[in-house]
Structures are given as C-alpha cells and as structure tokens.
Enzyme design. Sequence first.
Site, mmCIF file in Angstrom:
data_model
loop_
_atom_site.group_PDB
_atom_site.id
_atom_site.type_symbol
_atom_site.label_atom_id
_atom_site.label_comp_id
_atom_site.label_asym_id
_atom_site.label_seq_id
_atom_site.Cartn_x
_atom_site.Cartn_y
_atom_site.Cartn_z
ATOM 1 C CE LYS A 1 30.712 37.420 16.967
ATOM 2 N NZ LYS A 1 30.849 36.245 16.066
ATOM 3 C CB SER B 1 27.326 34.455 16.291
ATOM 4 O OG SER B 1 28.719 34.581 15.994
ATOM 5 C CB SER C 1 29.876 33.797 13.162
ATOM 6 O OG SER C 1 29.067 32.807 13.736
#
Lengths: 99, 514, 504
Positions: free
Chosen positions: B84, B159, B183
Amino acid sequence: MSGISAEQVAHLAQLARIDLSPEEILSLTTELDQIVDSVAKVTAVATPDVPATSHPIPLQNVFRPDVVGETLTLEQALQNAPAHDGSRFKVSAILGEEQ
Amino acid sequence: MSDNTRDIIRLSAADLGARIASGAVTSVQATQAHLDRIDAVDGAVHAYLHVAPELALAAAARVDAQIAAGEKLGPLAGVPIAVKDVLVTTDMPSTSGSKILEGYLSPFDATVVKKVREAGLIPLGKTNMDEFAMGSSTEHSAYGPTHNPWALDRIPGGSGGGSAAAVAGYEASIALGSDTGGSIRQPAHVTGTVGVKPTYGAVSRYGAIALASSLDQIGPVSRTVLDSALLQDIIGGHDPRDSTSLRTEWPSMADAARNANVQGLKIGVIKQLQGDGFQAGVLNRFTEALELLVANGAEIVELDAPSFEHAIAAYYLILPAEASSNLAKFDSVRFGLRVNPQGGGTVEDVMSATRDAGFGPEVKRRIILGTYALSAGYYDAYYGSAQKVRTLVQRDFAAAFSQVDVIASPTAPTTAFKLGEKLNDPLAMYLNDIATIPANLAGIPGITLPAGLADEDGLPVGIQFLAPAHEDARLYNVGGALEQLLVAQWGGHLLEQAPDLLELIAAAAEEGAR
Amino acid sequence: MARAELMDFDKALELFEPVMGFEVHVELNTKTKMFSEAPNVFGAEPNTGLTPLCLGLPGTLPVVNEQAVRYSISLGLALGCSIAESSSFARKNYFYPDTPKNYQISQFDEPIAFEGSVQIELADGTLIDIPVERAHMEEDAGKLTHVGGSSGRIQGADYSLVDYNRAGVPLVEIVTKPIYGGEHRSPEIAKAYVSAIRDIVVSLGISDAKMERGNLRCDANVSLRPRVAEGVETPPLGTRTETKNVNSLRSVERAVRYEIQRQAAILAKGGSITQETRHWHEDTGETSAGRPKSDADDYRYFPEPDLLPVVPSAELIAELRAALPEQPAVRRRRLKAEWGFTDLEFQDIQNSGLLTEVSETVAAGATPAAARKWWTGEIARLANAADADAASLISAADVAALAVLVEAGTLTDRLARQVLEGVIAGEGTPQQVVDARGLAVVSDDGALIAAIDEALAAQPDVLEKIRDGKVQAAGAVIGAVMKAMKGQADAARVRELVLERASA
Ligand SMILES: [Mg+2]
Ligand SMILES: [Zn+2]
C-alpha cells in the site's frame, strides 16, 4: 445546527494553512455544520467521571538509550527539497516572527 | 496468458511459497506471471499507482539464487507482494494517494517493508488508496479510483482498495495494508478477500505515513486466512523505532490458522452491530456463518455494547484531530509539492497555496474538522469528549470479553456500492465503517473473511471477528476454522465464484465503444 | 524603526510597579536529540548528521531519549520542584519553517517538574526566592538565516534558508510564577535569576549553558501596574510583553530595564500596552514589536499519540536526588572559603555573573586569584567595550592556560594582555598566540646579559652607584633593557642580573 459560520471556516483554514477559495469555504461550512451536528452527541455521554483515553494500549516509560545512530547524508537530506542552496532549504521571505 | 501463468497467480501465497521453495516454480516465473497479469488487467482495475518490474524481477532472481544455493528461506520467500502506498519505500515513490507527495522518494524503508524484503517477498509495486487513507471507497485517491474486480463499476472499498483489488484480481499473491477505521477489513469485505487489523502495536508503524497515530495499524491483505497469518508472523514484533510497538512474545499465527478448531469457543454477537442500516444479504450470510460455527461446537452469546452508538462520532473527531496535526508537515519546505502563488508571497502564502492545491476535498474537509475539534474553546466538547467515548468503548469490550472469547459481526453494512454513489455525501460514506471502527478505538485485533455472496446483488460479503488485545491468534483460529467449513461447502474459495476479470474488461470495453 | 519613547527609570518606578516572569530554555548536552538518534552537536555543517525525524519526513516517529529525561528530573530537583508521578508529551501545533513537523513536541498539562523555587543573591547580599511554576521537556527548532534586505533581519528579507541541525535538540523550559516586589532592582533580579539558572545547570553538568550559542535563552515577561494610594484596591496586573530570546546576562538586565521605561512612557501618556512578543536587538539595546498575541495564537495542544507517559520510579528520583550537587548557597560559601576571597572579592565575581567561569578556570589549573583577576579585570573590560558577556569572549580553559603561562614566567602581565587579545580575536589558544606572535618572555640569560652590557656601556656610573647602596639606580638600566627587548623580558630577572653584576 451547531452554527458554524463561513467566517469560522475561513479562520480554521488560516490556522491550517489552506488557501481555500470562497466557494470551498461556503461548501465546507455547510458540510462541517452537518458533520459537527452528527458528531456532537459525544458530549452527551462524556460525563466528568469518565477518564479520557489517548492511547489504545496503555504503556509507559518507553525510552531510547542516548546513543548516536545512523544519519542521512546531506544529499539524502536535500533529495526531496523543492528548493535549496546546496546545504540549506530555501523558502520565501517569512515576514513573520521567529518562534 | 499461458495456462502456467494462470495457475501460478491463482495459488495461495502459502502454496506458491512452497512451490518456490521446492523448485517447482521459480520466483522469477511467479513474479513475471503477476507482472503479466498486471499488464492485462490493471488498466481497468487500477489497483497500482506504481509498478516496478525491473526491481521485482531482480529481487526474484536473488531469491532464486539463494534457493539454488541451498539457503533455507521463510515460507513466503519469492512470493510477490503488493505494498500500500501509505508505506514508504526507498526504491519506489510513496505518495499516500496524494498529489502533494507526487514522486516522493523516502531515504528509508518502512519497517514492515524491510521485514518483507528480508523474508524474501518480492514487492511488485505500490497500491492505490484514498488520499492519506481518508475514505472507504478509494475514490478519494488523487490518481483516480480503483475498480472492484467483481464488478468494475463498483468500489473496491477503502482506503486500501488498491491492495484488496490487487489480491482479489490476482495481481499480487498477497499485500500490505493499513487500517485506521477499517481500511483493511472493509475493502476485504467488498472484494471477497481476507484482511487483518492486528492489535495496536503488534506491527510497527515506522514508515507508515501517519493518518491518525492512535488508530493506525499495519496488517496483511490476502486470499486465505493462512496467508494473512504467515504475513503477520513476518511483519509483527517489537520495533524500537515505534514507541507504541509492543514487546509481546507472539505465538505463531500460522499455527493458529492451521490448527483451527471452534469446539467450545464462545462467540459474542453485539446487538448494535446488526439490524438497522445493514443490507439483508449481508445479515443473511452473517447468520448462516454463525449457524455453521454453532453446528461445529461454538456457542453464541448475545451482548450489548451501548457505547458503540457513539463510536463513529468519536472516531470522526479523533481521526481528523490527529490527522490535522500529522498532515501539517506537508508544507512545501523539506519535501513534496510547492506551489508559488501568483506574484510570489510570504512563506505562509506559499504553504497555504501548496496545501490548497495539493490536498483533495476530503483531506481538506477532515483537516478543517480536526482543526476545529482541537481549537481553543472546542477541545473539551469535541476532542476531549471523543476520548472519553473511547474509554466507554473499551469498557464495553472489556465487559464483552469477560463473557466470550471472540466477537462476531458483519464487517460492513453493505456490499460494494457503485463508484460515485456516495462520493458527495460524506456522512453516508462515514457509516461504512460502523462495524470496524470500534476495534481501532479500543486497539483490539480484527479479521474479516468471505462469508458468501449477497442474495440481492451477488456481491461478496465478509464476516468480522474481534478478539481482546494481544489475542490475535484467536482470530486466526476462528477465521481458519470458518474458512475451512465454508470452502468445503462452496467447493473452493469464494473468489472462484467471481466473474472472469478479462471477460469483464472486454465487456466494459465493448460498452465503452458503443 | 522609529525609536520608542522612554521614561526615566526612577520616574517609571515612582509611577508603576513592575511585575516580571521568565521562561528560560536550557539546551541539554545529551549525545543525541530529544526524540531521535541524531547527534546533538553545535557548529556542524548545515543539515548534516540528521535523521529522517529531524526533517519530519513521512513515516517517522519519535522515541524519547532516556538521558534527557534523567537530566530533566535532575534539573527539576535542583530547582526544588516536585517531580510528576506521571508526565506526558503534547503537540503544540503551529506552522513555521524552522519546525520540521509544524508542531513542537512539548509538555502541556503534565510537565515533568512543577512548583519549585530558586534562591538568588543580589549585589548587596540580599537573598530572594524566585518562585518556579514548572519545568517541562520539549524539542528545539531549526535555524533560519534571512537573506537580502537590511542586515539579515527578517523584515524585508528576500528569502530565508533553513538548517535543521538544531531541530530536535532537547530543551527544558523553566517557567517562573509572576515575580512581585522587585521594584528598582527588577533588572538586577532578572540578571541574577538567569545567572543562577546558569550556575545550576553547569554544576549539574547537563548543559553547556553558553548563552551566546543559544544553549540558554531567556524570554522576559514584563508588565506594569499603576501605584495607588493606600487603602485603594490593588489594580489587576497590567498587559505584559514577552521579549524573546535574550541571549546574554547583560541583555536580560537591559531588556527588562528598557521594557519598564518603554511601557511607562506609553502608560503615562494614557496609552495602552499591546500584548505581544518583542524582539531584543543586541546592537541597539532596544526591543521591537513581533507578532501580537491574539486568538490567532491557538496552538491546539493535544496529547502526543506517538509517545507514552513518563512515570519515574521513586528509586530513580531518589538516585538522581542523591547525585545532586550541593545547593547554590552552600556552594558559594564553600568556594569563597576554598578560594580564600574576602566578601568583597567574592561578590565582585558573583555580581558579574562570573562564578561559573571563575570556578571552571580554577578547575582548569589557574589559581583562584589569577582566575578572578583575569575575569573581573581585563576580560570584563573588553566585554564591556564589546557590549558582550565576558563568557562569550573566551573559554575558561583558555583563561586558565593564560594564567598558567604567566605563573610559569613565560608571559608578563603586559604580554599576557596581548595574548588575551589574540585569543579573543580568534587566533587560537594562548600557546598558539604566543608562538605565532613570538610574544614569550626572553628567558635566555645570555641575551639579557648582552643587553645589560650595552646599557651599562651607555651609563657607566650606574654600577658604582649601586655599589654605593643606591640600588634604585638600577632602574635606569632595567628600563633600557626592557626597551631593547621590546618588553619581552622579565623585569625581575633583569634586576637580579644587574645586581649580580654590581656585586661581582
Ligand atoms: Mg515561551
Ligand atoms: Zn518552549
């Protein structure tokens, strides 16, 4: 309505150093007002007898020995600088006050 | 795409690691197979912000050489991983999904990135995310949204939509995510994958671009429970660079997943995390999963957690407050974007113009909200009260865990909604995190795994389990057990029921052409 | 900058009662910074020796330096403070380019030490207790250099350059309570207080305490309130100004005096004082307005989520208490006795704020008499002429080396003064200046005898006069020899040699 004014949003934007346009200030005023309304209910249950929790897992006395570690080269320090003079970061005139 | 490629990318990380270790597949082959897949589908999915083929292949070749030399490596050595973009890396840009950090190169690797490299995993690239991890749909990325591999017009969650979509779309064997209010778990829920938020402090935050420091936690994203367990075993453990990092001696999560057994397990079900606002298909799969566990020896206990009603409100005060401070460093002085206002101006003008141009609307909204919550005269009412709610949520969990071993809930109220559907309604967007937020407020661990497809729309639904702090292994136990039961029922992993992504892409292209 | 109107100091004191408060920042001399393993050194090349945290790079996290905590507790104890059972860090949010994260990690509602007092001694021997409200740990900011415009000042600069070497250096900020009753001695009290803090941190060994380097900086708060007739209710405290970063003892005294005079002039005219920070200008001896303290000054303090509370054990506090150096008053008595000074001699040192310098000089090998003589004599004179603190001109080690050279006869007092000037001018250590300038006393008797012979040849009757008992006649020869040797001779030795010759 929690009654947040556009003036207040403009002041917050100044504190947060975001140069919001008048349109942004207007739309944020409405949104913020709604959000603050919906979150304001926390005050109802937050009675004086309830202690605040700042850290989810309680720890204490987490220290580091006073020993020098690895450091960056000057090149690494400056590698992402928007502007520099070869050794120092360069910024526009401040015209404020040194803290 | 050759059959061989197709096979390799569909293996679990554990299986792929085993084949690489045995020499049946090389890491270079595995890496190339994933790079090919990225080439084929990522134009449509947009899971990645940055792909590093040369670096990945070079790292894979090094692992292959080590294996050829007879070195004993870990179980995931040679396995490609997606990272990420919230995690900083020395050899790939790290933007946290923001324009303000476009092209930023960190002089150091995040601790978790360092650990996965040392364990021989192969970073393929950096995955898309809501800007600074603020969002539940990845639509707030400054670089455009990610599309759900199950249905390209739907959100992949957020997210960490990029990491979830990469794993669900076979663009990576496994991935790293971050979870501040869900997330990792909510994207896993809407993409039919597994995600774990470890105990706060179980995994180092050093090198994770901070959103809300007291809520952020790094964790694994995968297709199987065992894969997440193997990754947590690698990334977990004490890091002296993170003061909040725990010194706990962790048991093997992989062993917990492998030896899964729910006989006699007490599972709590919380009244406040079902019912109103939860989609019928989500609740149905949840209920069925519980029945399956009961049929296999678990016991269900109904619980009340009255303070959970206020958890979202507390979260949306604490998060913006901490974020407003954490994001102050993006000021155009030492790194990142600089925008000079017309006609020059003072450094204050430059900072303000930069932050106006460099931050997206959701980031600005939350910074202003957080600034408000902390400002003189409002602190006690907002931030102070929110921290008290945090205490109440912790007390509710403590009471619950005095009666049960784990808590179960649906992971999120709905299946993947359409891109754009909630973009202009921040409050509706915030409600996605209702079931995941309490764990972040309390610092406890949570896992989500696929529970089936919703009847209404045929989209994936996840089930979440929560355990007391430090008891992450319990999650791998219950998750591993339920996964076995469900996979046996379905005759394979849920992802195998996903539509063929290449066909979806072709159909979308045809639609676009028409 | 328009010159502010000042009221005569005595007149100001007639009309108003000054109230003071001080915030003294002490930089700790730990090996590393407060929250990172970057070296804590002065004078390195800009932006070298930094860690990612010093630059506030994305992903960095702070970790508390244990030594800084120990030093802070020791300082708190030496200030007579209570040590907090649990103390915590907070973020002070404000944007400024010298602050890498745009927040300073400081302490807010839970400082490490609170409620203490510092005893100071004035010139006439009066002892005063200065009440301390708190001492808290925090981190220093980087250094800005303003380029262009007039004389490197922030006003009118074209741009600024930032060096983050100082960013993150551990600080303890010591905050006093309001100080009443200082009256006309307020400036003297201000100086004595800062001097006392300096003596304390030096004796603890926790700071280099060099004010000219910014190791110790004082923010001076001054307000005035009008005097009222007896029986009339005391008016509330007047609006205060905060004069920032006053970096010498001398300036602390001057800045307080200046603010009293400036504020009095404004108030007497019916004007009002703006609550603001003010800059002290060492060159002109004036203060100028900085940023007004208004609502814009909203620091949005909140608990630092990246750091945990500091909960010192009773054992640690006991250990640090046991290791404290003697109380300042006890130390003063001991040093006075050890050095064998009279009250007057000792107070001379004390009042010049030179106790630290003299004791360091003695520790470095000088006799107490020589150390006192040099610091309160020639060095003080030069400092006065240069408008600076004596301590900023020369190190104690160099003064000691100079005194030792005089003691050994290598230098005469006159030569030593030249050497001192060389050292202050940056020419090196005393020995280096002696070598470079060729200033040593000619100790070679052969050279002296040759010069004596020459002088006697010009004044042949001198030897006769000496033999007749008129010993003072030797003076003429000695003078001639000293002149011939350009002063680099030891007059006593020359005299000996002349007398030897007469008795031969
Ligand atoms: Mg101050
Ligand atoms: Zn301070």
